[in-house]
Design an enzyme around this catalytic site. Sequence first.
Site, short mmCIF file in Angstrom:
data_model
loop_
_atom_site.label_atom_id
_atom_site.label_comp_id
_atom_site.label_asym_id
_atom_site.label_seq_id
_atom_site.Cartn_x
_atom_site.Cartn_y
_atom_site.Cartn_z
N SER A 1 25.25 99.43 58.90
CA SER A 1 26.60 99.36 59.44
C SER A 1 26.67 98.71 60.83
O SER A 1 26.25 97.57 61.00
CB SER A 1 27.16 100.78 59.44
OG SER A 1 28.48 100.80 59.83
N ARG B 1 30.16 117.90 71.19
CA ARG B 1 29.50 118.11 69.89
C ARG B 1 28.20 117.31 69.83
O ARG B 1 28.10 116.24 70.45
CB ARG B 1 30.42 117.73 68.72
CG ARG B 1 30.79 116.27 68.69
CD ARG B 1 31.58 115.89 67.43
NE ARG B 1 30.71 115.58 66.31
CZ ARG B 1 30.16 114.39 66.09
NH1 ARG B 1 30.35 113.37 66.93
NH2 ARG B 1 29.39 114.20 65.04
N SER C 1 25.74 114.72 68.19
CA SER C 1 25.91 113.59 67.27
C SER C 1 25.20 113.90 65.95
O SER C 1 24.20 114.61 65.93
CB SER C 1 25.30 112.34 67.91
OG SER C 1 24.94 111.42 66.91
N THR D 1 24.13 111.34 64.16
CA THR D 1 23.36 110.12 63.88
C THR D 1 22.36 109.75 64.97
O THR D 1 21.51 108.90 64.76
CB THR D 1 24.30 108.91 63.68
OG1 THR D 1 25.05 108.75 64.89
CG2 THR D 1 25.27 109.11 62.54
#
Length: 560
Positions: A74, A523, A525, A527
């Site tokens: 991506s 928060r 991650s 990834t």
Amino acid sequence: MADPVFPHQFSRAGNTTHTGEVFSIPQEEQLAYGTAGFRFRAEKLPFIVFRCAYVASLRARQLDSAIGVMITASHNPAADNGVKLVDPSGDMLSQQWEKYATEIVNATDEDLPSAVRALEKQMSQVEKSRISSGQTKNARVVCGMDTRISGPHLMSAARAGSALFNVQFVDVGIVTTPMLHYTVKSFNEPEFAEPTNQGYYRAISSAFRELYGITQEPEGSRYQPHVIVDCANGVGAPRLREFLEHIPRDMLEIELRNERGELNHDCGADFVKISQKMPTEFRNSEEGKEGKCVSFDGDADRILYFRGKGAESGDSESVELFDGDRIAVLFAMYLKEQLDEFAAIKTNYRLTMGIIQTAYANGASTRFIRDSLKIETVIVPTGVKHLHEAASEFDVGIYFEANGHGTVVFSEQFNSAIRRAPSSIMCIRRLALFSRVINETVGDAFADLMAIEMCLRHFGWSMDDWNQKLYSDVPNIQIKVPVDDRSIFKTTNAEQTLLKPDGIQKRIDEDVAKFKSSRAFIRPSGTENIVRIYAEADTVENTLLLGKSLEQVVLSIRSA
Ligand code: 16G
Ligand code: ZN
């Protein structure tokens, strides 16, 4: 059946990269199916792709269906790559199977046959007997890749993984992630579309042309059909060129930029969203206030609109963003108008509509949706699978992450009421055609682009109108803080509240209370090994102050 033989070059110890070198992966290293599949430096991937394709072939046989394998990382840098699996309906892989994929990828060569047998045990009797009697002629692994240099080698790893059980392998070559999702669905539902690139182009473009034909611009329309697309130097570029052969230039005039440079480098949706700057090849002097610009990410499943702030702003690089929240609201306004008309007709159907967002949604958008549009909003944790699932609870479920990943999903009830209804009534025709322009399987930059332009034309809106007639974004900031172990951060309430480490949420609440109209959360991650901070407040200065003080909170924990 005898246990299959695993080629050494796709084992952990012999993992052979696209440059022909051996890059072994220690057995103790645990690999996890993350928010968007497995994603690493490309060197690590041949073994992982091989095992994933093997898992895909098991699932394909179990369901006697096509399963997708998409090779992409991506918006990550060109040197990375990744792999994710697609279920028969074109949706993301079921969460139960994410777990199996993780187990199979992490099994030792010796343990693999028993891991597979354990997996086979949970299959139903019908599935087992179908497999043992060889009734699996629809089982296929359908594999696509983005433009990364490591892609073709990983494609051969996928082919080898699917070959273990002789499952048919379909190499669809270089495609966008949403095209692969669409093609998988088309293989399994032949009445949906032809399972080829041309089938996808024809299905979406024909619905677009038909909807265009029945859309009338209102009097005094300020809509303009010229759009400049930043293709992130990714797969969006070649495939969009092909797609546009199906869209007459007098309907939409699309200019492509960033087609062949370094993937995602100083361009693409992620770059534009995070830096809030013009991508390379775009200039504020040319694409200033009057411009209508669009940015895709590297695999074209995200889309953002933007424009320069104009020469008079004295800021030659910054952009004004029209993000996923603003796109969701635009779709909601169009769809609500049609659904209200539909509800006014005497009908037995009552169709529900909802908008799904994450905690990153700009607070002003959420207030506008609830207070002005009077539409239900649901906040879910980050990651498309959570949004998709929640959206499926509505007859018309619109979901978007602020970063530009989103789509609309329609229920079976919608199909009965709208798609199968006589289309002499305009709102029914619009709804039916809009649902065919959209790619329901996953967020799709091409399909979203077509749907957005259609909505803007319907309302007769310029970029100024789209900006001013809805809401003004409240100032917001995102900060990344690297940490050694992000697993110590535990969240609840759709990631808006921290449960662990102890006492941290109290400190966040105290900081937030110091500023007007503020909101913030921290928060981990899903990834990267970092913690993300998001903050909003009444002014840019206060947002910055709040963000910085929350950064100190994380740093103090890191050093504790
Ligand atoms: C992945 C997700 C994306 C999410 C991002 C968040 C999919 C297909 N992609 O790219 O939706 O916004 O991760 O990353 O689910 P983070 O957990 O590092 O913030
Ligand atoms: Zn993407």
